[in-house]
Design a protein around this motif. Structure first.
Motif, short mmCIF file in Angstrom:
data_model
loop_
_atom_site.label_atom_id
_atom_site.label_comp_id
_atom_site.label_asym_id
_atom_site.label_seq_id
_atom_site.Cartn_x
_atom_site.Cartn_y
_atom_site.Cartn_z
N VAL A 64 0.84 -1.20 0.00
CA VAL A 64 0.00 0.00 0.00
C VAL A 64 0.87 1.25 0.00
N PHE B 34 3.10 1.78 -3.34
CA PHE B 34 2.37 2.23 -4.53
C PHE B 34 1.40 3.37 -4.22
N HIS B 35 1.49 3.90 -3.01
CA HIS B 35 0.65 5.03 -2.58
C HIS B 35 -0.83 4.76 -2.84
N LEU B 36 -1.26 3.55 -2.50
CA LEU B 36 -2.66 3.18 -2.70
C LEU B 36 -3.52 3.79 -1.62
N GLU B 37 -4.72 4.14 -2.00
CA GLU B 37 -5.70 4.66 -1.04
C GLU B 37 -7.04 4.02 -1.33
N ASP C 17 -9.02 3.45 -4.84
CA ASP C 17 -8.17 3.31 -6.02
C ASP C 17 -8.64 2.08 -6.78
N THR C 18 -8.43 2.08 -8.08
CA THR C 18 -8.87 0.96 -8.91
C THR C 18 -7.67 0.18 -9.41
N LEU C 19 -7.72 -1.13 -9.22
CA LEU C 19 -6.68 -2.01 -9.72
C LEU C 19 -7.25 -2.84 -10.87
N LEU D 249 -2.36 -0.52 -11.38
CA LEU D 249 -3.27 0.60 -11.21
C LEU D 249 -3.97 0.82 -12.54
N ALA E 9 -1.91 7.62 -12.40
CA ALA E 9 -1.40 7.23 -11.08
C ALA E 9 -0.12 8.01 -10.76
N LYS F 19 0.35 10.56 -7.67
CA LYS F 19 1.48 10.42 -6.74
C LYS F 19 2.19 11.76 -6.57
#
Length: 73
Positions: free
Chosen positions: A21, A24-27, A30-32, A45, A51, A55
């Protein structure tokens, strides 16, 4: 890294480790994109260019939070 598939409600899912997390600076929300390839399953991403922009935006907001708040006055 090994991640187990777990039952989540009526579905199956995975929990992404904090290390992934943060890397990859996921929050939340977010859509993968999950792709099935000959070599296996891959997650990306949704839009890598966007993305990267997100970032950079998040970093600038974090690094210059005080300056931006002063400018907003």
């Amino acid at each position: 890294m090994i991640i187990k598939v777990q039952k989540i409600g009526n579905s199956l899912g995975i929990i992404l480790p904090k290390q992934i997390v943060e890397a990859f600076h996921l929050e939340e929300d977010d859509t993968l994109v999950i792709e099935e390839k000959e070599e296996g399953i891959f997650m990306n991403l949704q839009d890598p260019d966007f993305a990267q922009w997100v970032k950079a935006y998040r970093k600038a907001n974090s690094d210059y939070k005080d300056v931006l708040q002063e400018l907003a006055k």
